[in-house]
Design a protein around this motif. Structure first.
Motif, PDB file in Angstrom:
ATOM      1  N   SER A 213     103.694  55.051 -50.776  1.00  0.00           N
ATOM      2  CA  SER A 213     103.052  53.741 -50.966  1.00  0.00           C
ATOM      3  C   SER A 213     103.882  52.892 -51.920  1.00  0.00           C
ATOM      4  N   GLU A 214     104.359  53.521 -52.969  1.00  0.00           N
ATOM      5  CA  GLU A 214     105.205  52.837 -53.951  1.00  0.00           C
ATOM      6  C   GLU A 214     106.483  52.312 -53.266  1.00  0.00           C
ATOM      7  N   LYS A 217     105.655  49.171 -50.866  1.00  0.00           N
ATOM      8  CA  LYS A 217     104.771  48.065 -51.295  1.00  0.00           C
ATOM      9  C   LYS A 217     105.482  46.701 -51.357  1.00  0.00           C
ATOM     10  N   ASN A 218     106.782  46.693 -51.630  1.00  0.00           N
ATOM     11  CA  ASN A 218     107.521  45.417 -51.640  1.00  0.00           C
ATOM     12  C   ASN A 218     108.584  45.367 -50.544  1.00  0.00           C
ATOM     13  N   ARG A 255     100.262  48.977 -45.909  1.00  0.00           N
ATOM     14  CA  ARG A 255     100.545  49.086 -47.351  1.00  0.00           C
ATOM     15  C   ARG A 255     101.810  48.307 -47.740  1.00  0.00           C
ATOM     16  N   ALA A 256     102.482  47.736 -46.732  1.00  0.00           N
ATOM     17  CA  ALA A 256     103.715  46.964 -46.975  1.00  0.00           C
ATOM     18  C   ALA A 256     103.389  45.474 -46.842  1.00  0.00           C
ATOM     19  N   PRO A 257     104.272  44.593 -47.322  1.00  0.00           N
ATOM     20  CA  PRO A 257     104.004  43.155 -47.169  1.00  0.00           C
ATOM     21  C   PRO A 257     103.909  42.761 -45.691  1.00  0.00           C
TER      22      PRO A 257
END
Ligand code: CP
Ligand code: NVA
Length: 306
Positions: A213-214, A217-218, A255-257
C-alpha cells in the motif's frame, strides 16, 4: 575505439538513455521512412538459452528493418559452455557476423561473450537484467506522460531482472522508484546500492518495502512481472503462496492515485501476479510496452552502429 555493448543500463549515462528514447520515439513516428539502414549487408545472431516471444520477434524485425539479416540459433544446438566454451563461441561468431543478441541464464555467460569478441553484444535478458525491457518501459512512460515530469514508479512482486532494470532506468532518469515484495525477494542489494548512488546526482530515489500500500499510494505507474522467472519453475508453487498479497488487481489500483498506469513486461500469468481484469483494462500499457520493444531496440542498434 572500444566497441559498445548493451549489457546493463548501468554502463549508460542518463544522456545516452535519453538519446536512445528520443531516437526510438522518432523512428516509431515515421516507421519505415527515416531509418538509417545501419545493418545493410550485416548479420545479427540471436542465441537464446530460454524461451521468448517478444524479444526474439522484435529483434529479428528490428534487424530486418535496419537492412540486415538475422540468424536465430537454438541454444541446444550451439551448446554454449558445453559443446564448446562461451569464449570460443564468441571468437567464432565475431569472424562471421556483426552483432550478437543473447538471452542467457547466468549474466556471467553474457559478459563472457562480450569480453571475448570485438562485435557488439546486446542483452536479451539474463538472470540479472533486462535492459531492453526497461528501455521499452521508458519509451512507454514518455508517451503516457509526455510532460516529462518526475515519475513515481512502483514495482510490485519479485525483485527480478525486470525489476532491477526498471530500477536502474529510474535511478538514471531521476524517477522515484519503490519495489514492494515479500521479505527475501528484494532486488539484489548490490543493484539497490548502485541505484542509490546514482540517485544522489539524478535526484531520484530507490526504496524497498514489503508494504504494498505504501509503495503504490503515490504511484504514477505500477509495474509487475511473473513471480517465478524462467529457470525458477521448481519454486513456482512456493512463490504463489509467498507472493499472494502482491497481486496487481482492481483493489490494489484503488489504493493508488486515480489514473495510475499498469505496466507488465509479459508474458503474464493471469490470476497470479496480475488479474485479467487489470491486464485488459484501460490503465494497462503492457501491449504498448511490448510494441515499444521493437522501437527501442532499433534505436539501440542504430546507436551501437553509428
Ligand atoms: N518481455 C519479454 O522479454 O518477453 P519474451 O520473454 O517473450 O521475449
Ligand atoms: N522475470 C521474467 C521476465 C520474462 C520476460 C523471467 O526472467 O522469466
Amino acid at each position: 575505439m572500444r566497441k559498445k555493448d548493451l549489457l546493463t543500463l548501468f554502463e549508460y549515462t542518463a544522456g545516452e538513455i535519453g538519446e536512445i528514447l528520443a531516437l526510438a520515439a522518432k523512428r516509431k513516428a515515421d516507421r519505415g521512412a527515416s531509418e538509417k539502414k545501419v545493418l545493410e549487408g550485416k548479420t545479427g545472431v540471436l542465441i537464446f538459452e530460454k524461451p521468448s516471444l517478444r524479444t526474439r520477434v522484435t529483434f529479428e524485425t528490428a534487424i530486418h528493418e535496419l537492412g540486415g539479416y538475422s540468424v536465430n540459433l537454438a541454444s541446444e544446438s550451439v551448446g554454449m559452455g558445453k559443446r564448446e566454451s562461451v569464449e570460443d563461441v564468441a571468437r567464432n561468431l565475431e569472424r562471421i557476423v556483426h552483432v550478437i543478441i543473447a538471452r542467457t541464464y547466468a549474466h556471467g555467460t553474457l559478459t563472457s561473450l562480450a569480453a571475448s569478441c570485438g562485435i557488439p553484444v546486446i542483452n536479451a535478458l539474463t538472470d540479472r537484467a533486462h535492459p531492453c525491457q526497461a528501455l521499452a518501459f521508458g519509451l512507454t512512460m514518455r508517451e503516457a506522460r509526455p510532460a516529462g515530469q518526475k515519475l513515481n514508479v512502483a514495482f510490485v512482486g519479485d525483485g527480478n531482472n525486470v525489476c532491477c532494470s526498471i530500477m536502474a532506468l529510474s535511478a538514471k532518469l531521476g524517477y522515484n522508484f519503490t519495489a514492494a515484495g515479500p521479505k527475501g525477494y528484494e532486488p539484489r542489494a548490490e543493484a539497490v546500492e548502485r541505484c542509490r548512488g546514482i540517485c544522489l546526482s539524478s535526484g531520484g530515489s530507490t526504496s524497498i518495502t514489503s508494504d504494498v500500500s505504501e509503495a503504490v499510494k503515490n504511484a504514477d505507474v505500477i509495474s509487475t512481472a511473473v513471480w517465478a522467472s524462467m529457470g525458477q519453475e521448481a519454486e513456482a508453487e512456493k512463490r504463489k503462496k509467498d507472493f499472494a498479497a502482491y497481486q496487481v488487481n482492481a483493489e490494489l489500483l484503488k489504493r493508488a492515485p486515480a489514473g495510475v498506469l499498469v505496466s507488465h513486461c509479459l508474458p503474464a500469468h493471469r490470476g497470479e501476479e496480475i488479474t485479467g481484469e487489470v491486464l485488459d483494462s484501460s490503465a494497462c500499457v503492457a501491449y504498448d510496452e511490448a510494441e515499444n520493444r521493437l522501437h527501442v531496440q532499433k534505436a539501440v542498434i542504430e546507436y551501437l552502429f553509428s
